[in-house]
Structures are given as structure tokens and as C-alpha cells.
Design an enzyme around this catalytic site. Structure first.
Site, mmCIF file in Angstrom:
data_model
loop_
_atom_site.group_PDB
_atom_site.id
_atom_site.type_symbol
_atom_site.label_atom_id
_atom_site.label_comp_id
_atom_site.label_asym_id
_atom_site.label_seq_id
_atom_site.Cartn_x
_atom_site.Cartn_y
_atom_site.Cartn_z
ATOM 1 N N ARG A 75 5.737 12.408 -2.649
ATOM 2 C CA ARG A 75 5.749 13.013 -1.320
ATOM 3 C C ARG A 75 6.826 12.357 -0.482
ATOM 4 O O ARG A 75 7.347 11.309 -0.851
ATOM 5 C CB ARG A 75 4.389 12.831 -0.634
ATOM 6 N N TYR A 110 11.785 8.571 1.450
ATOM 7 C CA TYR A 110 11.745 7.520 0.425
ATOM 8 C C TYR A 110 12.494 7.870 -0.864
ATOM 9 O O TYR A 110 12.552 7.044 -1.769
ATOM 10 C CB TYR A 110 10.284 7.187 0.096
ATOM 11 N N ASN A 148 8.038 -5.657 -0.593
ATOM 12 C CA ASN A 148 7.909 -4.471 0.247
ATOM 13 C C ASN A 148 6.435 -4.364 0.576
ATOM 14 O O ASN A 148 5.643 -3.855 -0.222
ATOM 15 C CB ASN A 148 8.416 -3.213 -0.461
ATOM 16 N N ARG A 203 12.950 4.632 12.869
ATOM 17 C CA ARG A 203 11.696 5.385 12.768
ATOM 18 C C ARG A 203 10.783 5.058 13.958
ATOM 19 O O ARG A 203 11.243 4.580 14.981
ATOM 20 C CB ARG A 203 11.043 5.077 11.413
ATOM 21 N N HIS A 261 3.630 -4.406 9.287
ATOM 22 C CA HIS A 261 3.496 -4.244 10.736
ATOM 23 C C HIS A 261 2.135 -4.701 11.261
ATOM 24 O O HIS A 261 1.880 -4.606 12.458
ATOM 25 C CB HIS A 261 3.725 -2.764 11.099
ATOM 26 N N GLU A 295 12.266 -9.811 2.453
ATOM 27 C CA GLU A 295 11.526 -8.627 2.939
ATOM 28 C C GLU A 295 12.374 -7.393 2.678
ATOM 29 O O GLU A 295 13.570 -7.381 2.993
ATOM 30 C CB GLU A 295 11.265 -8.778 4.439
ATOM 31 N N ALA A 320 2.952 -0.747 4.933
ATOM 32 C CA ALA A 320 2.425 -0.765 6.305
ATOM 33 C C ALA A 320 1.879 -2.137 6.699
ATOM 34 O O ALA A 320 1.805 -2.453 7.899
ATOM 35 C CB ALA A 320 1.347 0.305 6.454
ATOM 36 N N ASP A 360 0.773 -15.788 7.243
ATOM 37 C CA ASP A 360 0.222 -17.126 6.969
ATOM 38 C C ASP A 360 0.451 -17.536 5.515
ATOM 39 O O ASP A 360 0.758 -18.703 5.237
ATOM 40 C CB ASP A 360 -1.280 -17.153 7.270
ATOM 41 N N HIS A 379 12.590 -2.979 2.739
ATOM 42 C CA HIS A 379 12.084 -1.641 3.053
ATOM 43 C C HIS A 379 13.065 -0.604 2.532
ATOM 44 O O HIS A 379 14.285 -0.767 2.682
ATOM 45 C CB HIS A 379 11.883 -1.464 4.558
ATOM 46 N N PRO A 400 0.791 -1.222 0.000
ATOM 47 C CA PRO A 400 0.000 0.000 0.000
ATOM 48 C C PRO A 400 0.827 1.278 0.000
ATOM 49 O O PRO A 400 1.823 1.387 0.712
ATOM 50 C CB PRO A 400 -0.829 -0.110 1.288
ATOM 51 N N ASN A 401 0.359 2.205 -0.804
ATOM 52 C CA ASN A 401 0.878 3.580 -0.911
ATOM 53 C C ASN A 401 2.210 3.685 -1.641
ATOM 54 O O ASN A 401 2.694 4.796 -1.876
ATOM 55 C CB ASN A 401 0.965 4.241 0.483
ATOM 56 N N ARG A 414 6.948 0.702 13.708
ATOM 57 C CA ARG A 414 7.566 0.119 12.500
ATOM 58 C C ARG A 414 8.657 -0.903 12.848
ATOM 59 O O ARG A 414 9.266 -1.493 11.970
ATOM 60 C CB ARG A 414 8.171 1.218 11.625
ATOM 61 N N SER A 458 13.256 2.555 3.601
ATOM 62 C CA SER A 458 13.786 3.298 4.755
ATOM 63 C C SER A 458 14.310 2.328 5.812
ATOM 64 O O SER A 458 13.987 1.137 5.778
ATOM 65 C CB SER A 458 12.671 4.165 5.351
HETATM 66 O O1 CA2 Z 1 10.508 1.876 4.028
HETATM 67 C C1 CA2 Z 1 9.663 1.209 3.423
HETATM 68 O O2 CA2 Z 1 9.850 0.766 2.287
HETATM 69 C C2 CA2 Z 1 8.294 0.965 4.058
HETATM 70 O O3 CA2 Z 1 7.901 -0.379 3.755
HETATM 71 C C3 CA2 Z 1 7.349 1.960 3.405
HETATM 72 C C4 CA2 Z 1 5.939 1.965 4.023
HETATM 73 C C5 CA2 Z 1 5.998 2.054 5.549
HETATM 74 O O4 CA2 Z 1 4.706 1.909 6.082
HETATM 75 C C6 CA2 Z 1 6.918 0.994 6.139
HETATM 76 O O5 CA2 Z 1 6.969 1.167 7.541
HETATM 77 C C7 CA2 Z 1 8.310 1.114 5.569
HETATM 78 C C8 CA2 Z 1 5.134 3.150 3.494
HETATM 79 C C9 CA2 Z 1 5.055 3.256 2.013
HETATM 80 C C10 CA2 Z 1 4.389 4.556 1.642
HETATM 81 O O6 CA2 Z 1 5.178 5.172 0.650
HETATM 82 C C11 CA2 Z 1 4.959 6.485 0.383
HETATM 83 C C12 CA2 Z 1 5.815 7.059 -0.528
HETATM 84 C C13 CA2 Z 1 5.682 8.399 -0.837
HETATM 85 C C14 CA2 Z 1 4.679 9.145 -0.252
HETATM 86 C C15 CA2 Z 1 3.823 8.568 0.656
HETATM 87 C C16 CA2 Z 1 3.959 7.228 0.964
#
Ligand code: CA2
Length: 152
Positions: free
Chosen positions: A18, A23, A79, A112, A85, A103, A82, A92, A105, A10-11, A116, A107
Site C-alpha cells: 500500500r 514508500y 527505521n 509530511r 515520534h 536513524e 511511527a 532510553d 526513514h 511497526p507496519n 512526523r 520518506s
Molecule cells: O518514512 C519512513 O520510513 C517512516 O519511518 C515510515 C513510518 C512512518 O510512521 C514514519 O513517520 C516514517 C510508517 C511505516 C508504515 O509503512 C507502511 C508501508 C506500506 C503501507 C502501509 C504502511
């Protein structure tokens, strides 16, 4: 030639639009291009996907398990965003299929927020990579190649 399946949760479709301080400035299309080059260099085909839906990610892991059993898949780089977590369903699915999964990430999640720091994916992952920015995707592809060659 075996395939590497890269799944983004997601996202991650918002990459590059952003939070560049967290990121980076590259878009998901840029990351796909980077993965294409890394797969070429390591002798893999690439299958690159993104979904904002937990159930779709679960279905794709099931598909990956079947492809690995058929000998066409080297492994999955996930990846899970969210869902990392929160998702017992992904835990499963990975455990149930036994698929080789890294896995990833972008960041360093441990530098953080505390929420996370826990991952449902890590206990069922073959390896975990975080904090290398989007270059982590290329490093994970090289790591999967080393595993295939028996040197990792
Ligand atoms: O660091 C990562 O790759 C994460 O998997 C990214 C997730 C975050 O929830 C994990 O804790 C760490 C969030 C991805 C959202 O990505 C965005 C990128 C640009 C703007 C907004 C969100």
C-alpha cells in the site's frame, strides 16, 4: 567480519502492498535483498529484522549494545516507523546502551504531517537519513562503513 543490525518497526512489513507513492513498490523482502548486497559490498554480515512491538525493538537494542561491546557489531540502522515520534522507551534504550545507531526513514518526514517532524531517536542517533526511498538503507550501510574506516 562485523555485523550490521537493521531493525524495522511497526507496519514496515506492509511495504510494497500500500501507499507506493510514499514508500515505493518494493517489499520488505526486496529491502532485505538490497541490504544483503550493500553489506556484501561493504564487508559486513547482515542481521535484518522487523517487529510491530515496541518492547521487542527495545530488547533488540539491548542485544545490540552487548554485541557492540563484544566487538561483533558495527552498528544498528533503525527505521522505528511511527515509534520514532512516540517512544521514550526507544530513546532510553539507545541512550542506555550507547550503541552506534543510524536513524532511517524511507520518506522525507519533514515534508509530511507536523507530527512526523519530531523524533525521539534523533538526539541519541549518530546520524539521521530520510527521503532517499528504500535506497537509503544501502546509503546508511555505506555510511556505517565510512564511520568504521574513520572517514565519516
Ligand atoms: O518514512 C519512513 O520510513 C517512516 O519511518 C515510515 C513510518 C512512518 O510512521 C514514519 O513517520 C516514517 C510508517 C511505516 C508504515 O509503512 C507502511 C508501508 C506500506 C503501507 C502501509 C504502511
Amino acid at each position: 567480519m562485523k555485523t550490521v543490525l537493521i531493525l524495522n518497526g511497526p507496519n514496515l512489513n506492509l511495504l510494497g502492498t500500500r501507499e507506493p507513492q510514499v514508500y515505493g513498490a518494493q517489499t520488505l523482502a526486496d529491502v532485505q535483498a538490497l541490504c544483503d548486497r550493500a553489506c556484501d559490498a561493504n564487508g559486513f554480515d547482515l542481521d535484518f529484522r522487523q517487529s510491530n512491538h515496541e518492547g521487542e525493538l527495545v530488547e533488540w537494542i539491548h542485544e545490540a549494545g552487548r554485541a557492540q561491546a563484544a566487538g561483533t557489531l558495527a552498528g544498528v540502522i533503525l527505521n522505528a516507523g511511527a515509534y520514532t515520534h512516540t517512544s521514550v522507551a526507544l530513546f532510553d534504550a539507545i541512550k542506555g546502551t550507547g550503541v552506534t545507531l543510524i536513524e532511517l526513514h524511507i520518506s522525507n518526514v519533514f515534508a509530511r504531517e507536523a507530527f512526523r517532524h519530531h523524533s525521539y531517536i534523533s538526539p541519541v542517533a549518530k546520524a539521521v537519513m530520510c527521503g532517499f526511498g528504500v535506497n537509503g538503507y544501502a546509503l546508511a550501510i555505506a555510511g556505517l562503513a565510512a564511520m568504521q574506516a574513520g572517514s565519516a
